[in-house]
Motif scaffolding. Sequence first.
Motif, PDB file in Angstrom:
ATOM      1  N   SER A  44       0.857  -1.185   0.000  1.00  0.00           N
ATOM      2  CA  SER A  44       0.000   0.000   0.000  1.00  0.00           C
ATOM      3  C   SER A  44       0.889   1.229   0.000  1.00  0.00           C
ATOM      4  O   SER A  44       2.073   1.161   0.369  1.00  0.00           O
ATOM      5  N   GLN A  60       1.825  -9.381  -4.869  1.00  0.00           N
ATOM      6  CA  GLN A  60       0.649  -9.171  -4.022  1.00  0.00           C
ATOM      7  C   GLN A  60      -0.163 -10.464  -3.929  1.00  0.00           C
ATOM      8  O   GLN A  60      -0.491 -11.069  -4.946  1.00  0.00           O
ATOM      9  N   HIS A  76      -1.341  -8.673  -9.739  1.00  0.00           N
ATOM     10  CA  HIS A  76      -1.514  -7.226  -9.601  1.00  0.00           C
ATOM     11  C   HIS A  76      -0.429  -6.461 -10.347  1.00  0.00           C
ATOM     12  O   HIS A  76      -0.659  -5.340 -10.822  1.00  0.00           O
ATOM     13  N   TYR A 107       0.226   1.461  -6.623  1.00  0.00           N
ATOM     14  CA  TYR A 107      -0.717   1.754  -5.537  1.00  0.00           C
ATOM     15  C   TYR A 107      -0.952   3.263  -5.494  1.00  0.00           C
ATOM     16  O   TYR A 107      -0.004   4.046  -5.661  1.00  0.00           O
ATOM     17  N   SER A 122      -3.174   6.570  -3.526  1.00  0.00           N
ATOM     18  CA  SER A 122      -3.953   7.005  -2.359  1.00  0.00           C
ATOM     19  C   SER A 122      -4.123   8.519  -2.389  1.00  0.00           C
ATOM     20  O   SER A 122      -3.173   9.248  -2.727  1.00  0.00           O
TER      21      SER A 122
END
Length: 264
Positions: A6, A34, A84, A214, A216
């Motif tokens: 993450s 992953q 992934h 990843y 965010s």
Amino acid sequence: MSLGFSVEDLLPKARGGGQLKMGLQKLDEECWLQPDPDLAARAEGFAAYPEGIQLSPDGEGPGGELAAMLGLTGGLPEAAQAHHEDMCLLTKREQDEQYRLVGAAVAWPSDWTPADKLGLPLRALHAPIQGYEEQLASGVDHFMAKLKPGPIYGRCNWFIATTGDMRWVAEPPATAFAHVTRQNAGETLFVRSERQTLRRLPQTGAILFTIGVYVSPLGDLSAANIAMLARAIGSLVEGEGDRRGAGAYADALIGYAAGREDNR
């Protein structure tokens, strides 16, 4: 050792500005890929970006070896579609001084085009990265030459974007970040981290480079990670900040970080 899977886990292990470094860590086999990929998202990614799959004749053998190693039939595309991570293959012919890209299965590139890179040697692949030739090229070449089958090495990086999309094409910074302020940076800035690994395939000797993406929103990260990013923005090597468009968002990110710190 594991790098995590993450943005929150990866950022503390990423370079926080300054001189370029490989920053490799040896990974345990169970921490390589992953463990719970979203295969529907992978299928959608490749369907939306079929040109992300590029394979030269020199990549077919290593691609088949990789697929078999992962318990799959097929080659490089099937391997990447089942995990992934985006996956790239590099080989070096006897007459070559550098490894070159012979295969790519990339659904979620970070502002690069696999078709433009296929066949290029390592130094040309990294040409847009300010400081690569002077600070990293010799070390990377040496590492690739000495890498043995078996060990797995990983590293991570980060970028600042204004989209949470997994496939990222950067816009001109003045346009992309025009709406970002200190007040809204937590919702309008996104941190994109690539979890990269390297290992040599035992039969063909090709090197597999995996890229796990990843993303965010900045505001979802811990205060410690936001503070690290704010510090890093001010210490990027000359030219690297320009390539990342840092001048267009630095004040907003640093101001947002200071506000978060004040509110703790």
